[in-house]
Design an enzyme around this catalytic site. Structure first.
Site: not given
Length: 479
Positions: A114, A152, A289-290, A326, A357, A392, A403, A407
């Protein structure tokens, strides 16, 4: 159902060898049976009746039975047709196939016709090089990250499938490359045999040659085997006989370096594979982390903290996956790479998976869609996700990092254990509160304890916080 300590110890060892690309899988008919396929017995039942034979009484002589059917009809066309009918190409893989495909295993062997393994690998977005004929072995598919040896044959080429006694007897001359390749893999990798009965004469030949060549220095391999259940037998006497036969069979496999791990139910196979996957992924950490602002600390001391975090993750044998957030990613990466080189390693990809990114998008909606898929792929590689700070500056205004929140949501959806460091404030603190307010069965006790410890700054400031983070990761990885 709880696994035995012996099986759990194996899972830990196998997960460790996975990180070193030192394992292989050998799949037998039992693995495909879990996806609804017939086994050899089911394939040959109607042909046994045609011969006036009882499939149950033939026991382990199914290869001989296939040859009898070939002899009886003077052709094997009916057997080829049965293979096509019994192993439809579009059949969906089982959960066991899907787990095996997600794991970073590069070598798969199977006696099955298969296409469940290659389908599962494709679903996992892996490039698999399938070998079902000897003349395919010298060629390599560009960009492959897995090899599947179908010793096989394949359902798409039924006339070439190994099925009858003639096929087995001519195997060493028709497919010598497979025997050589299998011998090499069994020498250099630790194999887990799944759904395999060890009645294949070609495998017996390879195992015997390796035993004669290496004696007590053979590589250790493993096999999952179900304990005979009383309900499966017509009498206590038959059950006792099956138990005795299994004991002798297990003892004999030790001659070939194969250790049998006993399980109570076939469903335990899934639990074993899930445990291996969890243990493997728990040694990979996604760092989210930012930070545009670092209060209550200053930027300089925070950067030192990130560098030390990167170094400590390497010291404790964690693999780092990060999108270089960042204010966090550069220092984290610098500390990790410096420590990798200090320890004399040159293969950075064994320790870090860096995913910056892509930003050059003219369409904001398209960028968001790509970034979401990008985040999903990154987080699918880990078992723990750590969240730091989470702020940010947008249009001159300090705000939480959307962001990071995305996540966090992806991590939860994928079953990744979250470790928001609430002591770093901002969104991380909010995420920590969300975890601690969740239903009691949403996260493990260890996970909740670790999040609670990291929700406030310990005495000793950032160095003490770093120590608590690493200690928490070690506990969660061992869970």
């Amino acid at each position: 159902m709880a696994l035995s300590q012996e099986v759990l110890d194996f899972c830990i060892q196998f997960a460790t060898e996975l990180r070193e690309d030192g394992v292989g899988i050998f799949a037998g008919a039992g693995l495909s049976a879990s996806a609804g396929f017939v086994d050899w017995r089911g394939l040959l039942t109607k042909f046994a009746k045609e011969l006036g034979l009882d499939i149950d009484r033939e026991g382990e002589h199914l290869v001989r039975l296939a040859q009898y059917s070939h002899n009886h009809r003077g052709t094997r066309g009916h057997l080829d047709a049965a293979i096509i009918k019994s192993f439809p190409v579009m059949k969906a893989p089982s959960v066991n196939h899907e787990i095996l495909a997600r794991l970073p295993i590069s070598t798969y062997w199977t006696t099955n016709y298969d296409r469940l393994i290659e389908t599962a690998l494709g679903n996992a977005k892996r490039c698999v090089d399938v070998k079902h004929a000897d003349n395919q072995l010298p060629q390599s598919m560009p960009g492959r990250d897995a090899i599947l040896y179908k010793m096989h044959g394949d359902v798409g080429h039924p006339s070439e499938a190994v099925l009858t006694r003639n096929d087995y007897e001519s195997y060493p001359t028709r497919r010598p490359g497979f025997l050589n390749a299998l011998s090499g893999d069994l020498t250099g990798k630790t194999f887990l045999f799944l759904g395999f009965s060890f009645t294949d004469p070609n495998l017996d030949h390879v195992l015997s040659q390796l035993r004669l060549r290496y004696h007590d220095s053979q590589r250790q391999h493993y096999c999952l085997m179900r304990i005979p259940k009383k309900a499966d037998y017509s009498s206590s006497k038959e059950h006792a006989y099956a138990q005795a036969r299994q004991r002798h069979f297990i003892a004999d496999l030790k001659r070939f370096g194969i250790k049998v791990l006993l399980i109570k139910e076939y469903s335990d196979v899934t639990e074993v594979l899930e445990t291996i996957e969890r243990l493997y992924r728990r040694r990979a950490v996604f760092v989210s982390g930012s930070a545009a602002e670092f209060l209550p600390w200053d930027e300089a001391s925070s950067k030192v903290f990130f560098r030390n975090l990167g170094a400590k993750l390497i010291d404790h044998d964690f693999r780092i996956v990060t999108g270089l957030g960042l204010g966090v990613g550069d220092a984290l990466l610098s500390g990790a790479i410096e420590r990798i080189h200090d320890r004399g390693y040159t293969r950075l990809d064994h320790f870090i998976d860096i995913r910056p990114f892509p930003r050059d998008f003219s369409d904001a909606a398209k960028r968001q869609k790509v970034w979401h898929a990008y985040r999903e792929e990154m987080i699918s590689r880990v078992g723990i996700a750590i969240f730091l700070f989470g702020n940010k500056i947008s249009a001159g205004v300090l705000e939480t990092a959307s962001g990071m929140r995305e996540e966090f949501d992806i991590a939860l959806a994928q079953g990744v254990a979250p470790l928001p460091v609430g002591a770093t404030g901002y969104l991380s603190q909010e995420l920590a509160k969300n975890v601690l307010k969740a239903k009691p069965d949403r996260f493990t006790k260890i996970n909740l304890t670790c999040v609670k410890k990291l929700n406030s700054t310990p005495r000793g400031g950032l160095p003490a916080l770093l120590s608590t983070i690493i200690g928490s990761l070690d506990k969660m990885a061992a869970e």
